[in-house]
Design a protein around this motif. Structure first.
Motif, PDB file in Angstrom:
ATOM      1  N   GLU A 129      -2.750  20.317  -8.747  1.00 19.47           N
ATOM      2  CA  GLU A 129      -4.152  20.714  -9.688  1.00 19.47           C
ATOM      3  C   GLU A 129      -4.346  19.387 -10.482  1.00 19.47           C
ATOM      4  N   GLY A 130      -5.636  18.961 -10.857  1.00 19.99           N
ATOM      5  CA  GLY A 130      -5.879  17.782 -11.443  1.00 19.99           C
ATOM      6  C   GLY A 130      -6.290  16.498 -10.502  1.00 19.99           C
ATOM      7  N   THR A 131      -5.830  16.716  -9.427  1.00 23.48           N
ATOM      8  CA  THR A 131      -6.080  15.671  -8.472  1.00 23.48           C
ATOM      9  C   THR A 131      -7.151  16.198  -7.729  1.00 23.48           C
ATOM     10  N   LYS A 132      -8.359  15.106  -7.394  1.00 23.02           N
ATOM     11  CA  LYS A 132      -9.470  15.623  -6.759  1.00 23.02           C
ATOM     12  C   LYS A 132      -9.109  15.939  -5.302  1.00 23.02           C
ATOM     13  N   LYS A 133      -9.891  16.714  -4.940  1.00 17.57           N
ATOM     14  CA  LYS A 133      -9.837  17.060  -3.224  1.00 17.57           C
ATOM     15  C   LYS A 133      -9.979  16.144  -2.381  1.00 17.57           C
ATOM     16  N   ASN A 134      -9.256  15.850  -1.537  1.00 18.71           N
ATOM     17  CA  ASN A 134      -9.381  14.614  -0.734  1.00 18.71           C
ATOM     18  C   ASN A 134      -8.507  15.029   0.647  1.00 18.71           C
ATOM     19  N   GLY A 135      -9.524  15.375   1.478  1.00 16.56           N
ATOM     20  CA  GLY A 135      -9.084  15.881   3.028  1.00 16.56           C
ATOM     21  C   GLY A 135      -9.483  17.404   3.059  1.00 16.56           C
ATOM     22  N   HIS A 136      -9.016  17.789   4.225  1.00 17.34           N
ATOM     23  CA  HIS A 136      -9.485  19.365   4.763  1.00 17.34           C
ATOM     24  C   HIS A 136      -8.739  20.387   4.080  1.00 17.34           C
ATOM     25  N   GLY A 137      -7.830  20.002   3.441  1.00 15.40           N
ATOM     26  CA  GLY A 137      -7.130  21.186   2.698  1.00 15.40           C
ATOM     27  C   GLY A 137      -6.221  22.082   3.114  1.00 15.40           C
ATOM     28  N   VAL A 138      -5.904  21.862   4.551  1.00 15.12           N
ATOM     29  CA  VAL A 138      -5.104  22.812   5.358  1.00 15.12           C
ATOM     30  C   VAL A 138      -3.558  22.211   5.435  1.00 15.12           C
ATOM     31  N   GLY A 139      -2.651  22.988   5.387  1.00 13.89           N
ATOM     32  CA  GLY A 139      -1.209  22.589   5.551  1.00 13.89           C
ATOM     33  C   GLY A 139      -0.831  22.069   4.235  1.00 13.89           C
ATOM     34  N   MET A 140      -0.011  21.076   4.386  1.00 12.84           N
ATOM     35  CA  MET A 140       0.709  20.448   3.131  1.00 12.84           C
ATOM     36  C   MET A 140      -0.062  19.335   2.480  1.00 12.84           C
ATOM     37  N   SER A 141      -0.036  19.704   1.340  1.00 11.88           N
ATOM     38  CA  SER A 141      -0.913  18.830   0.367  1.00 11.88           C
ATOM     39  C   SER A 141       0.396  17.399   0.233  1.00 11.88           C
ATOM     40  N   GLN A 142      -0.152  16.276   0.334  1.00 13.38           N
ATOM     41  CA  GLN A 142       0.966  15.272  -0.020  1.00 13.38           C
ATOM     42  C   GLN A 142       1.006  15.191  -1.384  1.00 13.38           C
ATOM     43  N   HIS A 143       0.088  15.330  -2.335  1.00 16.84           N
ATOM     44  CA  HIS A 143       0.391  14.836  -3.710  1.00 16.84           C
ATOM     45  C   HIS A 143       0.894  16.312  -4.212  1.00 16.84           C
ATOM     46  N   ASN A 148       4.666  15.624  -3.336  1.00 12.99           N
ATOM     47  CA  ASN A 148       5.318  14.556  -4.412  1.00 12.99           C
ATOM     48  C   ASN A 148       5.351  15.337  -5.698  1.00 12.99           C
ATOM     49  N   ASN A 149       4.447  16.132  -6.085  1.00 10.85           N
ATOM     50  CA  ASN A 149       4.816  16.766  -7.405  1.00 10.85           C
ATOM     51  C   ASN A 149       5.953  17.591  -7.323  1.00 10.85           C
ATOM     52  N   MET A 150       6.245  18.517  -6.111  1.00  9.86           N
ATOM     53  CA  MET A 150       7.321  19.495  -5.901  1.00  9.86           C
ATOM     54  C   MET A 150       8.748  18.689  -5.787  1.00  9.86           C
ATOM     55  N   ALA A 151       8.617  17.529  -5.280  1.00 10.61           N
ATOM     56  CA  ALA A 151       9.794  16.550  -5.098  1.00 10.61           C
ATOM     57  C   ALA A 151      10.249  16.159  -6.610  1.00 10.61           C
ATOM     58  N   ALA A 152       9.404  15.957  -7.214  1.00  6.46           N
ATOM     59  CA  ALA A 152       9.554  15.148  -8.824  1.00  6.46           C
ATOM     60  C   ALA A 152      10.158  16.464  -9.444  1.00  6.46           C
ATOM     61  N   GLN A 153       9.803  17.760  -9.087  1.00  4.60           N
ATOM     62  CA  GLN A 153      10.317  18.883  -9.756  1.00  4.60           C
ATOM     63  C   GLN A 153      11.706  19.524  -9.288  1.00  4.60           C
ATOM     64  N   GLY A 154      12.447  18.611  -8.155  1.00  6.23           N
ATOM     65  CA  GLY A 154      13.462  19.067  -7.847  1.00  6.23           C
ATOM     66  C   GLY A 154      13.822  19.456  -6.508  1.00  6.23           C
ATOM     67  N   PRO A 205       2.083   6.830   0.035  1.00  2.72           N
ATOM     68  CA  PRO A 205       2.805   5.663  -0.682  1.00  2.72           C
ATOM     69  C   PRO A 205       4.317   5.511  -0.501  1.00  2.72           C
ATOM     70  N   SER A 206       4.663   4.599  -0.174  1.00  3.89           N
ATOM     71  CA  SER A 206       6.155   4.207  -0.128  1.00  3.89           C
ATOM     72  C   SER A 206       7.088   4.435  -1.281  1.00  3.89           C
ATOM     73  N   LYS A 207       6.508   4.422  -2.457  1.00  2.10           N
ATOM     74  CA  LYS A 207       7.273   4.529  -3.826  1.00  2.10           C
ATOM     75  C   LYS A 207       7.250   5.924  -4.135  1.00  2.10           C
ATOM     76  N   TRP A 208       6.454   6.492  -3.338  1.00  2.00           N
ATOM     77  CA  TRP A 208       6.565   8.018  -3.738  1.00  2.00           C
ATOM     78  C   TRP A 208       8.163   8.732  -3.769  1.00  2.00           C
ATOM     79  N   ASN A 209       8.438   9.835  -4.245  1.00  2.51           N
ATOM     80  CA  ASN A 209       9.554  10.486  -4.189  1.00  2.51           C
ATOM     81  C   ASN A 209      10.365  10.784  -2.699  1.00  2.51           C
ATOM     82  N   THR A 210      11.499  10.299  -2.751  1.00  7.29           N
ATOM     83  CA  THR A 210      12.294  10.393  -1.363  1.00  7.29           C
ATOM     84  C   THR A 210      12.048  11.704  -0.649  1.00  7.29           C
ATOM     85  N   GLU A 211      12.049  12.878  -1.373  1.00  4.18           N
ATOM     86  CA  GLU A 211      11.913  14.024  -0.627  1.00  4.18           C
ATOM     87  C   GLU A 211      10.666  14.316  -0.126  1.00  4.18           C
TER      88      GLU A 211
END
Length: 290
Positions: free
Chosen positions: A242-256, A259-265, A139-145
């Protein structure tokens, strides 16, 4: 590793020089006919002889058809044979080409190998391609990082897949779906995601001078996993989703998770350092783009 200083990360960035080529994206395959339009005047070239065969007028739909081992274009309700099985469509001035109800940068290539039908390929510079990938994948509105991390991961995956020749026998490098990476062309471009691509121009992940196919997914439901394929840059880590439904193969970077990590700085480089291991950041030479 997660808390590496920025200057240490920058020290890992060096130049590598892959062969200077545009990226080729397979948009349609096995087609009896392909509908094309252009925002400006365009020309049809015979790929083999590099000569102009036909001119396309702006904002008019042209239908290209598979005719035996050749291609034809429908004009004035008649099929005009083009005398070749491979053409390129290029705008005469800066503009966009249209197919599949979307606008695209770069050129179109149409091939026809007989019984298999026609194939439509979008050929364009790597960075322009990525501007149609990042907003399709995140999503284009997600955190810049997070968007920057996505841009780097998408670039690395694209180049690695191209170099591996995954679709080489079909005449293109990647498809435009999540079988590789979702790609919506210029129609989906957003200011935020295009800036993320520009901010990270040319940056990829490498290991032993090999560009890595940086797999990623929407969410892993708490923990990423690895494939038993000898990919030593992959690891299983808490995904920050955590708390986000599994979506995808689960390998490598989780996009959600990104975004959560970016929100934490965390910045893009720290996010990528967390989800992947034993790699260095590298920067492609400017010669990649034609």
């Amino acid at each position: 590793m997660l808390f590496k200083k920025i200057f240490l990360i920058i020290c890992l960035i060096f130049l590598i020089s892959p062969k200077a080529e545009a990226i080729k994206i397979g948009l349609q395959t096995n087609m009896k006919e392909i509908k094309i339009a252009s925002s400006v005047s365009a020309e049809i070239y015979d790929v083999f002889q590099n000569k102009v065969l036909y001119e396309i007028r702006p904002m008019k739909v042209y239908v290209f058809k598979s005719k035996g081992n050749e291609l034809a274009v429908e004009a004035n309700r008649k099929d005009v044979g083009l005398g070749t099985n491979q053409i390129m469509i290029r705008t005469k001035t800066p503009g966009f080409l249209c197919a599949k109800k979307a606008w695209y940068r770069g050129d179109f290539i149409i091939t026809n190998w007989g019984a298999s039908g026609a194939t439509l390929i979008n050929k364009l510079p790597l960075e322009d391609y990525l501007k149609g990938v990042v907003p399709s994948e995140m999503p284009s509105k997600w955190n810049t990082e997070a968007l920057r991390a996505q841009a780097i991961a998408a670039r690395s995956y694209a180049v690695a897949t191209k170099e591996a020749g995954k679709h080489g026998s079909k005449g293109f490098d990647l498809v435009d779906t999540t079988a590789d990476q979702a790609y919506g062309g210029a129609s989906v471009e957003k200011i935020t995601t295009s800036k993320a691509v520009d901010d990270t121009k040319g940056i990829v992940l490498v290991q032993n001078k090999r560009i890595l196919p940086t797999y990623y997914h929407a969410s892993s439901g708490g923990q990423t996993k690895v494939w038993n394929s000898g990919n030593s840059f992959l690891q299983s880590v808490p995904a920050f989703d955590e708390g986000t439904k599994k979506n995808g193969h689960g390998v490598g970077m989780s996009q959600h998770g990104a975004n959560n990590m970016a929100a934490q700085g965390y910045n893009a480089y720290q996010i990528l350092n967390y989800f992947y291991k034993d790699f260095k950041f590298a920067k492609l030479s400017d010669n990649w783009d034609i």
